[in-house]
Design a protein around this motif. Structure first.
Motif, PDB file in Angstrom:
ATOM      1  N   UNK A 262       0.854  -1.182   0.000  1.00 42.42           N
ATOM      2  CA  UNK A 262       0.000   0.000   0.000  1.00 42.42           C
ATOM      3  C   UNK A 262       0.891   1.234   0.000  1.00 42.42           C
ATOM      4  N   UNK A 263       0.661   2.111  -0.969  1.00 42.18           N
ATOM      5  CA  UNK A 263       1.396   3.375  -1.055  1.00 42.18           C
ATOM      6  C   UNK A 263       0.450   4.494  -0.628  1.00 42.18           C
ATOM      7  N   UNK A 264       0.894   5.309   0.334  1.00 40.87           N
ATOM      8  CA  UNK A 264       0.037   6.355   0.892  1.00 40.87           C
ATOM      9  C   UNK A 264       0.403   7.703   0.270  1.00 40.87           C
ATOM     10  N   UNK A 265      -0.515   8.276  -0.533  1.00 43.63           N
ATOM     11  CA  UNK A 265      -0.222   9.491  -1.300  1.00 43.63           C
ATOM     12  C   UNK A 265       0.158  10.679  -0.418  1.00 43.63           C
ATOM     13  N   UNK A 266       1.188  11.385  -0.846  1.00 42.83           N
ATOM     14  CA  UNK A 266       1.649  12.629  -0.217  1.00 42.83           C
ATOM     15  C   UNK A 266       2.028  12.446   1.247  1.00 42.83           C
ATOM     16  N   UNK A 267       2.297  11.212   1.647  1.00 42.30           N
ATOM     17  CA  UNK A 267       2.698  10.941   3.033  1.00 42.30           C
ATOM     18  C   UNK A 267       4.217  10.887   3.126  1.00 42.30           C
ATOM     19  N   UNK A 268       4.727  11.296   4.280  1.00 44.69           N
ATOM     20  CA  UNK A 268       6.156  11.251   4.560  1.00 44.69           C
ATOM     21  C   UNK A 268       6.529   9.985   5.309  1.00 44.69           C
ATOM     22  N   UNK A 269       7.797   9.621   5.226  1.00 46.53           N
ATOM     23  CA  UNK A 269       8.348   8.599   6.107  1.00 46.53           C
ATOM     24  C   UNK A 269       7.968   8.967   7.540  1.00 46.53           C
ATOM     25  N   UNK A 270       7.453   8.014   8.284  1.00 51.02           N
ATOM     26  CA  UNK A 270       7.035   8.294   9.653  1.00 51.02           C
ATOM     27  C   UNK A 270       5.608   8.791   9.772  1.00 51.02           C
ATOM     28  N   UNK A 271       4.812   8.631   8.718  1.00 50.81           N
ATOM     29  CA  UNK A 271       3.468   9.225   8.744  1.00 50.81           C
ATOM     30  C   UNK A 271       2.558   8.603   9.797  1.00 50.81           C
ATOM     31  N   UNK A 272       2.902   7.423  10.297  1.00 49.02           N
ATOM     32  CA  UNK A 272       2.086   6.803  11.352  1.00 49.02           C
ATOM     33  C   UNK A 272       2.429   7.345  12.732  1.00 49.02           C
ATOM     34  N   UNK A 277       5.198  16.277  13.328  1.00 52.76           N
ATOM     35  CA  UNK A 277       4.466  16.906  12.242  1.00 52.76           C
ATOM     36  C   UNK A 277       4.405  16.080  10.972  1.00 52.76           C
ATOM     37  N   UNK A 278       5.123  14.966  10.909  1.00 53.55           N
ATOM     38  CA  UNK A 278       5.038  14.074   9.746  1.00 53.55           C
ATOM     39  C   UNK A 278       3.741  13.269   9.762  1.00 53.55           C
ATOM     40  N   UNK A 279       3.070  13.258  10.893  1.00 54.89           N
ATOM     41  CA  UNK A 279       1.860  12.449  11.069  1.00 54.89           C
ATOM     42  C   UNK A 279       0.780  12.866  10.089  1.00 54.89           C
ATOM     43  N   UNK A 280       0.189  11.854   9.443  1.00 54.74           N
ATOM     44  CA  UNK A 280      -0.957  12.067   8.554  1.00 54.74           C
ATOM     45  C   UNK A 280      -2.101  11.257   9.157  1.00 54.74           C
ATOM     46  N   UNK A 281      -2.993  11.939   9.856  1.00 46.14           N
ATOM     47  CA  UNK A 281      -4.004  11.243  10.652  1.00 46.14           C
ATOM     48  C   UNK A 281      -4.866  10.295   9.830  1.00 46.14           C
ATOM     49  N   UNK A 282      -5.412  10.776   8.722  1.00 44.07           N
ATOM     50  CA  UNK A 282      -6.318   9.944   7.933  1.00 44.07           C
ATOM     51  C   UNK A 282      -5.611   8.711   7.386  1.00 44.07           C
ATOM     52  N   UNK A 283      -4.416   8.912   6.857  1.00 45.01           N
ATOM     53  CA  UNK A 283      -3.706   7.784   6.262  1.00 45.01           C
ATOM     54  C   UNK A 283      -3.130   6.854   7.321  1.00 45.01           C
TER      55      UNK A 283
END
Length: 300
Positions: A262-272, A277-283
């Motif tokens: 699974x590739x998460x669009x526009x997400x950074x390493x560490x998005x989980x 600030x790298x966190x992407x809540x929805x993804x």
């Protein structure tokens, strides 16, 4: 939960800042170089303090499951690691309503030891009904020091082969634990993602499901052993790790391994990681739902 640092949303952080942080966090550049580069993008609104507060962890703001949540019991247990550093120690989190046994999940930290974020992830795993075990790779050298920079330096000085053996020992320890139903899953982040890939290649008959988040693959000569299933979670903006994927996928196909990516669009390493600030809540939530679904499917 909401991401920390929401107050900076009016002043978006340039992508290069996240890229530089990734280089710093993985030893490509030192802290002095990292801070010097940040200085080239500071403004009156986007100060050095703001940049550092976004890029570095705020663990208190990110906790999702309290350590004293009534639905879990958390303790620490040691385990033997004769091929590694002799003995390891991990954070064991058990669902309070566990009747006898349950599937077990190894939760594997980044390249800085068992920090509060990864402990919180272990508690989330237990809240989903699994027995979670999160080893601290730094235990042989004193344990996570309470500071990521120090932890990163400590882990960087350890013998990599022995450290890997410690995680193999941890996997076998929790799979054979009296609370285990005999089914083992593993989830890891960054370095921990690499360890999940390594476990899949070194103990394929013992790992029943693995979820590496933005982790590099095991050594090429080992990849032929991978059986899976693996759910490989990647971030679109994570060029360093993504550059390893095409070859890894070829090797997984050649091995006949069961996997999905699974590739998460526009997400950074560490998005989980919801402490920065790298966190992407929805993804991050979507990736976590997929993680738990995989474990429920293959570990029940």
């Amino acid at each position: 939960m909401s991401a920390p640092h929401e107050s900076i949303s009016a002043h978006p952080i340039p992508q290069e800042a996240f890229d530089w942080y990734d280089e710093y966090a993985h030893g490509v550049i030192d802290r002095r170089t990292f801070v010097k580069r940040l200085g080239t993008i500071t403004t009156a609104a986007l100060t050095m303090g703001t940049l550092l507060s976004v890029l570095t962890p705020d663990y208190a703001a990110a906790e999702q499951v309290s350590f004293n949540d009534p639905g879990i019991t958390a303790t620490f247990e040691t385990f033997p690691s004769p091929q590694g550093n002799g003995e390891g120690r991990g954070y064991l989190v058990v669902p309070k309503d566990l009747k006898e046994t349950a599937p077990v999940v190894l939760v594997i930290h980044e390249n800085r030891g068992l920090n509060p974020y990864v402990q919180d992830v272990a508690r989330r795993v237990a809240k989903a009904g699994f027995v979670a075990f999160a080893p601290d790779g730094l235990y042989p050298v004193g344990g996570y020091p309470g500071n990521d920079d120090e932890g990163r330096a400590m882990q960087g000085e350890m013998d990599k082969a022995k450290l890997e053996q410690d995680f193999i020992a941890a996997a076998r320890f929790i799979k054979a634990h009296k609370l285990s139903n005999g089914k083992l899953g593993a989830v890891g982040f960054c370095f921990g993602g690499y360890i999940v890939n390594m476990l899949a290649a070194t103990i394929p008959g013992e790992l029943d499901a693995g979820v590496p988040f933005y982790g590099t693959p095991a050594a090429k000569e080992l990849r032929k052993n991978v059986k899976g299933p693996l759910l490989i979670q990647l971030a679109e903006l994570d060029k360093r790790v993504n550059d390893t994927w095409p070859e890894y996928e070829e090797d997984l196909k050649a091995a006949g391994a069961e996997y999905s990516m699974q590739m998460y669009p526009k997400a950074n390493h560490g998005f989980h990681n919801d402490s920065t600030g790298r966190y992407d809540e929805a993804q991050a939530e979507l990736a976590w739902e997929r993680t738990i679904e995989l474990f429920k499917k293959h570990l029940a």
